[in-house]
Write a protein that holds these residues in place. Structure first.
Motif, PDB file in Angstrom:
ATOM      1  N   ILE A  48       0.818   1.753   6.537  1.00 41.76           N
ATOM      2  CA  ILE A  48       0.760   2.174   5.131  1.00 41.76           C
ATOM      3  C   ILE A  48       1.017   3.667   4.959  1.00 41.76           C
ATOM      4  CG2 ILE A  48      -0.806   2.458   3.163  1.00 41.76           C
ATOM      5  CD1 ILE A  48      -1.924  -0.322   3.827  1.00 41.76           C
ATOM      6  N   PRO A  49       0.304   4.560   5.642  1.00 37.03           N
ATOM      7  CA  PRO A  49       0.608   5.987   5.472  1.00 37.03           C
ATOM      8  C   PRO A  49       1.985   6.371   6.002  1.00 37.03           C
ATOM      9  CG  PRO A  49      -1.017   5.678   7.214  1.00 37.03           C
ATOM     10  CD  PRO A  49      -0.866   4.359   6.526  1.00 37.03           C
ATOM     11  N   PHE A  50       2.431   5.699   7.050  1.00 37.94           N
ATOM     12  CA  PHE A  50       3.766   5.960   7.598  1.00 37.94           C
ATOM     13  C   PHE A  50       4.823   5.688   6.537  1.00 37.94           C
ATOM     14  CE2 PHE A  50       7.628   4.713   9.812  1.00 37.94           C
ATOM     15  CZ  PHE A  50       7.746   5.661  10.820  1.00 37.94           C
ATOM     16  N   TYR A  51       4.732   4.523   5.900  1.00 33.97           N
ATOM     17  CA  TYR A  51       5.722   4.167   4.886  1.00 33.97           C
ATOM     18  C   TYR A  51       5.530   4.972   3.603  1.00 33.97           C
ATOM     19  CZ  TYR A  51       8.858   1.296   2.073  1.00 33.97           C
ATOM     20  OH  TYR A  51       9.887   0.868   1.260  1.00 33.97           O
ATOM     21  N   ALA A  52       4.302   5.341   3.301  1.00 36.89           N
ATOM     22  CA  ALA A  52       4.035   6.119   2.089  1.00 36.89           C
ATOM     23  C   ALA A  52       4.810   7.427   2.090  1.00 36.89           C
ATOM     24  CB  ALA A  52       2.540   6.387   1.950  1.00 36.89           C
ATOM     25  N   ARG A  53       4.865   8.109   3.211  1.00 36.18           N
ATOM     26  CA  ARG A  53       5.623   9.360   3.300  1.00 36.18           C
ATOM     27  C   ARG A  53       7.118   9.115   3.147  1.00 36.18           C
ATOM     28  NH1 ARG A  53       2.960  13.690   1.735  1.00 36.18           N
ATOM     29  NH2 ARG A  53       1.116  14.128   3.026  1.00 36.18           N
ATOM     30  N   LEU A  54       7.612   8.011   3.674  1.00 30.39           N
ATOM     31  CA  LEU A  54       9.026   7.689   3.508  1.00 30.39           C
ATOM     32  C   LEU A  54       9.332   7.365   2.055  1.00 30.39           C
ATOM     33  CD1 LEU A  54       9.622   5.487   6.692  1.00 30.39           C
ATOM     34  CD2 LEU A  54      10.154   7.901   6.363  1.00 30.39           C
ATOM     35  N   VAL A  55       8.410   6.676   1.395  1.00 28.31           N
ATOM     36  CA  VAL A  55       8.572   6.386  -0.036  1.00 28.31           C
ATOM     37  C   VAL A  55       8.585   7.681  -0.833  1.00 28.31           C
ATOM     38  CG1 VAL A  55       7.480   5.336  -2.056  1.00 28.31           C
ATOM     39  CG2 VAL A  55       7.563   4.079   0.106  1.00 28.31           C
ATOM     40  N   GLU A  56       7.665   8.574  -0.530  1.00 27.84           N
ATOM     41  CA  GLU A  56       7.609   9.860  -1.219  1.00 27.84           C
ATOM     42  C   GLU A  56       8.939  10.604  -1.101  1.00 27.84           C
ATOM     43  OE1 GLU A  56       5.117  14.093  -1.076  1.00 27.84           O
ATOM     44  OE2 GLU A  56       5.017  12.667   0.575  1.00 27.84           O
ATOM     45  N   THR A  57       9.486  10.665   0.099  1.00 30.97           N
ATOM     46  CA  THR A  57      10.759  11.348   0.311  1.00 30.97           C
ATOM     47  C   THR A  57      11.882  10.687  -0.480  1.00 30.97           C
ATOM     48  OG1 THR A  57      10.072  12.002   2.545  1.00 30.97           O
ATOM     49  CG2 THR A  57      12.427  12.062   2.062  1.00 30.97           C
ATOM     50  N   SER A  58      11.906   9.366  -0.492  1.00 38.55           N
ATOM     51  CA  SER A  58      12.954   8.637  -1.210  1.00 38.55           C
ATOM     52  C   SER A  58      12.880   8.873  -2.710  1.00 38.55           C
ATOM     53  CB  SER A  58      12.839   7.138  -0.911  1.00 38.55           C
ATOM     54  OG  SER A  58      12.994   6.879   0.462  1.00 38.55           O
ATOM     55  N   VAL A  59      11.677   8.815  -3.265  1.00 32.75           N
ATOM     56  CA  VAL A  59      11.501   8.968  -4.708  1.00 32.75           C
ATOM     57  C   VAL A  59      11.832  10.390  -5.153  1.00 32.75           C
ATOM     58  CG1 VAL A  59       9.807   8.886  -6.586  1.00 32.75           C
ATOM     59  CG2 VAL A  59       9.838   7.089  -4.856  1.00 32.75           C
ATOM     60  N   ARG A  60      11.538  11.364  -4.319  1.00 31.87           N
ATOM     61  CA  ARG A  60      11.835  12.759  -4.677  1.00 31.87           C
ATOM     62  C   ARG A  60      13.336  13.009  -4.811  1.00 31.87           C
ATOM     63  NH1 ARG A  60       7.504  16.026  -4.657  1.00 31.87           N
ATOM     64  NH2 ARG A  60       5.714  15.478  -3.339  1.00 31.87           N
ATOM     65  N   GLY A  69       0.797  -1.225   0.000  1.00 28.13           N
ATOM     66  CA  GLY A  69       0.000   0.000   0.000  1.00 28.13           C
ATOM     67  C   GLY A  69       0.824   1.267   0.000  1.00 28.13           C
ATOM     68  N   GLY A  70       1.965   1.251   0.708  1.00 25.77           N
ATOM     69  CA  GLY A  70       2.760   2.454   0.870  1.00 25.77           C
ATOM     70  C   GLY A  70       3.538   2.855  -0.368  1.00 25.77           C
ATOM     71  N   VAL A  71       4.071   1.886  -1.104  1.00 26.63           N
ATOM     72  CA  VAL A  71       4.852   2.219  -2.305  1.00 26.63           C
ATOM     73  C   VAL A  71       3.989   2.896  -3.363  1.00 26.63           C
ATOM     74  CG1 VAL A  71       6.178   1.264  -4.224  1.00 26.63           C
ATOM     75  CG2 VAL A  71       6.618   0.466  -1.895  1.00 26.63           C
ATOM     76  N   PRO A  72       2.832   2.336  -3.744  1.00 22.50           N
ATOM     77  CA  PRO A  72       1.998   3.033  -4.737  1.00 22.50           C
ATOM     78  C   PRO A  72       1.554   4.419  -4.277  1.00 22.50           C
ATOM     79  CG  PRO A  72       1.277   0.765  -4.483  1.00 22.50           C
ATOM     80  CD  PRO A  72       2.261   1.025  -3.392  1.00 22.50           C
ATOM     81  N   LEU A  73       1.186   4.546  -3.001  1.00 21.28           N
ATOM     82  CA  LEU A  73       0.746   5.855  -2.498  1.00 21.28           C
ATOM     83  C   LEU A  73       1.888   6.873  -2.535  1.00 21.28           C
ATOM     84  CD1 LEU A  73      -1.527   5.046   0.594  1.00 21.28           C
ATOM     85  CD2 LEU A  73      -2.222   6.012  -1.596  1.00 21.28           C
ATOM     86  N   GLY A  74       3.075   6.453  -2.106  1.00 22.43           N
ATOM     87  CA  GLY A  74       4.216   7.361  -2.107  1.00 22.43           C
ATOM     88  C   GLY A  74       4.590   7.806  -3.513  1.00 22.43           C
ATOM     89  N   VAL A  75       4.612   6.860  -4.441  1.00 20.92           N
ATOM     90  CA  VAL A  75       4.931   7.200  -5.832  1.00 20.92           C
ATOM     91  C   VAL A  75       3.850   8.104  -6.418  1.00 20.92           C
ATOM     92  CG1 VAL A  75       5.211   6.257  -8.166  1.00 20.92           C
ATOM     93  CG2 VAL A  75       6.283   5.104  -6.207  1.00 20.92           C
ATOM     94  N   LEU A  76       2.593   7.819  -6.100  1.00 22.92           N
ATOM     95  CA  LEU A  76       1.493   8.643  -6.599  1.00 22.92           C
ATOM     96  C   LEU A  76       1.601  10.081  -6.098  1.00 22.92           C
ATOM     97  CD1 LEU A  76      -1.153   8.652  -8.244  1.00 22.92           C
ATOM     98  CD2 LEU A  76      -2.360   8.058  -6.131  1.00 22.92           C
ATOM     99  N   LEU A  77       2.017  10.258  -4.857  1.00 18.08           N
ATOM    100  CA  LEU A  77       2.187  11.597  -4.316  1.00 18.08           C
ATOM    101  C   LEU A  77       3.236  12.381  -5.092  1.00 18.08           C
ATOM    102  CD1 LEU A  77       2.030  10.849  -0.474  1.00 18.08           C
ATOM    103  CD2 LEU A  77       0.452  12.309  -1.747  1.00 18.08           C
ATOM    104  N   VAL A  78       4.278  11.714  -5.527  1.00 19.94           N
ATOM    105  CA  VAL A  78       5.327  12.377  -6.307  1.00 19.94           C
ATOM    106  C   VAL A  78       4.851  12.663  -7.727  1.00 19.94           C
ATOM    107  CG1 VAL A  78       7.661  12.137  -7.250  1.00 19.94           C
ATOM    108  CG2 VAL A  78       7.163  11.329  -4.938  1.00 19.94           C
TER     109      VAL A  78
END
Length: 224
Positions: A102-114, A31-40
């Motif tokens: 899921i939301p916790f990891y989503a923000r970390l994914v967003e930061t990493s992808v950016r 759940g977190g990876v797709p959400l984080g990537v989508l945010l970017v």
């Protein structure tokens, strides 16, 4: 309490904790990876710029991250019971643990992808690559060491959450510490439980650090 009595209790509780953390980690990634990537992708300057979607997803993630886990755990009791038929036990705790992770990891994914170099994204686009190609060939591979580091942080947080879940009958080492260590004044068992949690967290951090270093070396080797 003798070691012969403590041993089976500790083995069962450790197994429950590992099971809760493992399953909730899997759902956090799914759940977190797709959400984080989508945010970017939907942010300003993103490949799928969409302010409405970005704000909506960001709001959901922020709400999920802002709730203390114990409150989230209680609030999700009706949902957990509807899904699994019960809200007690290690398996039932996977639901709130996953929702919290899921939301916790989503923000970390967003930061990493950016952090990925925009030049690489532009190069793939210039060669006719689609958004999915950019995500699959550039964003995720280039941010993989950072993603693993974020996942390590998430897993360790889940260990703490799982111990907290034990206070409401969630099973695992937290439940063992509360039931025997606190309510029955078994100080020895409490100390062993704390020691096990420390060892578990230390081992997870070590494994995560080794994985990050290995991926970083591999990435540098590919660029040389």
């Amino acid at each position: 309490m003798t070691w012969d009595i403590m041993k089976p209790l500790l083995e069962t509780a450790t197994g429950e904790t590992l099971r809760m953390v493992a399953w909730s980690t899997l759902f956090a990634v799914l759940g977190g990876v797709p959400l984080g990537v989508l945010l970017v992708l939907t942010d300003r300057g993103g490949l799928l710029r969409n302010t409405v979607v970005n704000k909506a997803v960001g709001a959901v993630v922020n709400v999920g991250r802002s709730l203390p886990f114990i409150i989230l755990l209680i609030a999700l009791i009706p949902f957990t019971k509807a899904v699994l038929g019960t809200y007690i036990g290690a398996e039932a705790m996977i639901v709130p643990l996953s929702v919290g992770a899921i939301p916790f990891y989503a923000r970390l994914v967003e930061t990493s992808v950016r952090e990925v170099d925009h030049g690489l994204t532009e190069a793939v686009q210039a060669m006719g690559g689609s958004t999915w190609t950019v995500v699959r060939k550039v964003l995720l591979p280039q941010s993989l060491p950072s993603l693993v580091a974020g996942l390590t942080t998430t897993v360790i947080a889940l260990v703490g959450y799982s111990a907290m879940a034990g206070t409401v009958g969630g099973g695992g080492l937290g439940n063992l510490a509360v039931t025997y260590g606190y309510q029955r004044f078994e100080t020895g068992l409490m100390l062993v439980t704390v020691a096990l949690l420390i060892v578990l967290v230390t081992a997870l951090q070590l494994i995560g650090d080794l994985a990050v270093r290995g991926l970083a070396r591999r990435g540098r080797a590919r660029t040389t």
